[in-house]
Motif scaffolding. Structure first.
Motif, PDB file in Angstrom:
ATOM      1  N   HIS A   1      34.119  28.909  29.631  1.00  0.00           N
ATOM      2  CA  HIS A   1      34.492  30.297  29.817  1.00  0.00           C
ATOM      3  C   HIS A   1      35.199  30.436  31.158  1.00  0.00           C
ATOM      4  O   HIS A   1      34.891  29.738  32.120  1.00  0.00           O
ATOM      5  N   ALA A   2      36.115  31.362  31.200  1.00  0.00           N
ATOM      6  CA  ALA A   2      36.828  31.663  32.445  1.00  0.00           C
ATOM      7  C   ALA A   2      36.930  33.174  32.582  1.00  0.00           C
ATOM      8  O   ALA A   2      36.962  33.906  31.600  1.00  0.00           O
ATOM      9  N   MET A   3      36.984  33.627  33.807  1.00  0.00           N
ATOM     10  CA  MET A   3      37.106  35.056  34.088  1.00  0.00           C
ATOM     11  C   MET A   3      38.500  35.335  34.640  1.00  0.00           C
ATOM     12  O   MET A   3      39.104  34.502  35.318  1.00  0.00           O
ATOM     13  N   HIS A   4      38.975  36.540  34.347  1.00  0.00           N
ATOM     14  CA  HIS A   4      40.245  37.012  34.872  1.00  0.00           C
ATOM     15  C   HIS A   4      39.984  38.395  35.470  1.00  0.00           C
ATOM     16  O   HIS A   4      39.259  39.199  34.884  1.00  0.00           O
ATOM     17  N   VAL A   5      40.582  38.667  36.628  1.00  0.00           N
ATOM     18  CA  VAL A   5      40.340  39.946  37.286  1.00  0.00           C
ATOM     19  C   VAL A   5      41.664  40.545  37.739  1.00  0.00           C
ATOM     20  O   VAL A   5      42.612  39.833  38.075  1.00  0.00           O
ATOM     21  N   GLU A   6      41.694  41.863  37.709  1.00  0.00           N
ATOM     22  CA  GLU A   6      42.808  42.616  38.251  1.00  0.00           C
ATOM     23  C   GLU A   6      42.204  43.608  39.233  1.00  0.00           C
ATOM     24  O   GLU A   6      41.245  44.317  38.900  1.00  0.00           O
ATOM     25  N   ALA A   7      42.735  43.646  40.448  1.00  0.00           N
ATOM     26  CA  ALA A   7      42.165  44.511  41.486  1.00  0.00           C
ATOM     27  C   ALA A   7      43.264  45.336  42.139  1.00  0.00           C
ATOM     28  O   ALA A   7      44.411  44.909  42.226  1.00  0.00           O
ATOM     29  N   ARG A   8      42.872  46.504  42.589  1.00  0.00           N
ATOM     30  CA  ARG A   8      43.778  47.363  43.359  1.00  0.00           C
ATOM     31  C   ARG A   8      43.221  47.479  44.769  1.00  0.00           C
ATOM     32  O   ARG A   8      42.037  47.781  44.947  1.00  0.00           O
ATOM     33  N   VAL A   9      44.105  47.246  45.745  1.00  0.00           N
ATOM     34  CA  VAL A   9      43.708  47.313  47.144  1.00  0.00           C
ATOM     35  C   VAL A   9      44.563  48.372  47.828  1.00  0.00           C
ATOM     36  O   VAL A   9      45.797  48.331  47.740  1.00  0.00           O
ATOM     37  N   THR A  10      43.931  49.323  48.488  1.00  0.00           N
ATOM     38  CA  THR A  10      44.666  50.358  49.205  1.00  0.00           C
ATOM     39  C   THR A  10      44.794  49.937  50.660  1.00  0.00           C
ATOM     40  O   THR A  10      43.804  49.590  51.305  1.00  0.00           O
ATOM     41  N   LEU A  38      36.194  32.161  38.078  1.00  0.00           N
ATOM     42  CA  LEU A  38      37.372  33.018  38.127  1.00  0.00           C
ATOM     43  C   LEU A  38      38.632  32.162  38.006  1.00  0.00           C
ATOM     44  O   LEU A  38      38.919  31.323  38.848  1.00  0.00           O
ATOM     45  N   ALA A  39      39.370  32.352  36.914  1.00  0.00           N
ATOM     46  CA  ALA A  39      40.572  31.560  36.657  1.00  0.00           C
ATOM     47  C   ALA A  39      41.817  32.196  37.255  1.00  0.00           C
ATOM     48  O   ALA A  39      42.685  31.503  37.781  1.00  0.00           O
ATOM     49  N   THR A  40      41.922  33.520  37.159  1.00  0.00           N
ATOM     50  CA  THR A  40      43.073  34.217  37.727  1.00  0.00           C
ATOM     51  C   THR A  40      42.632  35.521  38.365  1.00  0.00           C
ATOM     52  O   THR A  40      41.674  36.152  37.925  1.00  0.00           O
ATOM     53  N   ALA A  41      43.353  35.907  39.398  1.00  0.00           N
ATOM     54  CA  ALA A  41      43.121  37.183  40.063  1.00  0.00           C
ATOM     55  C   ALA A  41      44.486  37.789  40.381  1.00  0.00           C
ATOM     56  O   ALA A  41      45.316  37.158  41.017  1.00  0.00           O
ATOM     57  N   ILE A  42      44.698  38.989  39.878  1.00  0.00           N
ATOM     58  CA  ILE A  42      45.931  39.715  40.163  1.00  0.00           C
ATOM     59  C   ILE A  42      45.553  40.866  41.090  1.00  0.00           C
ATOM     60  O   ILE A  42      44.672  41.670  40.775  1.00  0.00           O
ATOM     61  N   VAL A  43      46.218  40.941  42.242  1.00  0.00           N
ATOM     62  CA  VAL A  43      45.904  41.970  43.228  1.00  0.00           C
ATOM     63  C   VAL A  43      47.118  42.879  43.393  1.00  0.00           C
ATOM     64  O   VAL A  43      48.206  42.417  43.726  1.00  0.00           O
ATOM     65  N   HIS A  44      46.916  44.162  43.131  1.00  0.00           N
ATOM     66  CA  HIS A  44      47.960  45.170  43.324  1.00  0.00           C
ATOM     67  C   HIS A  44      47.703  45.861  44.661  1.00  0.00           C
ATOM     68  O   HIS A  44      46.569  46.249  44.948  1.00  0.00           O
ATOM     69  N   VAL A  45      48.739  46.011  45.457  1.00  0.00           N
ATOM     70  CA  VAL A  45      48.615  46.687  46.746  1.00  0.00           C
ATOM     71  C   VAL A  45      49.207  48.083  46.613  1.00  0.00           C
ATOM     72  O   VAL A  45      50.360  48.247  46.197  1.00  0.00           O
TER      73      VAL A  45
END
Length: 64
Positions: A1-10, A38-45
């Motif tokens: 199993h792998a996890m994928h995350v998308e995060a928003r950072v202000t 955690l396989a991928t992490a997408i960070v939105h600024v």
């Protein structure tokens, strides 16, 4: 199993694009180091609004 995350950072809206990008890379690296599966992490600024109060929902984690 792998996890994928998308995060928003202000971040401070007065930061340069390069500074915002560096912060996003740092957040991604910290998440990858902290969560072994955690396989991928997408960070939105997103820029802050200096004249507005950030809502609690804007800082909460939400599933994607």
């Amino acid at each position: 199993h792998a996890m994928h995350v998308e995060a928003r950072v202000t971040v401070d809206r007065d930061l340069s694009v390069a500074e915002g990008h560096r912060i996003a890379e740092d957040v991604e690296a910290q998440m990858m180091a902290a969560v072994p599966k955690l396989a991928t992490a997408i960070v939105h600024v997103n820029p802050c609004a200096h004249n507005e109060v950030e809502s609690a929902s804007s800082t909460a984690l939400s599933p994607v």
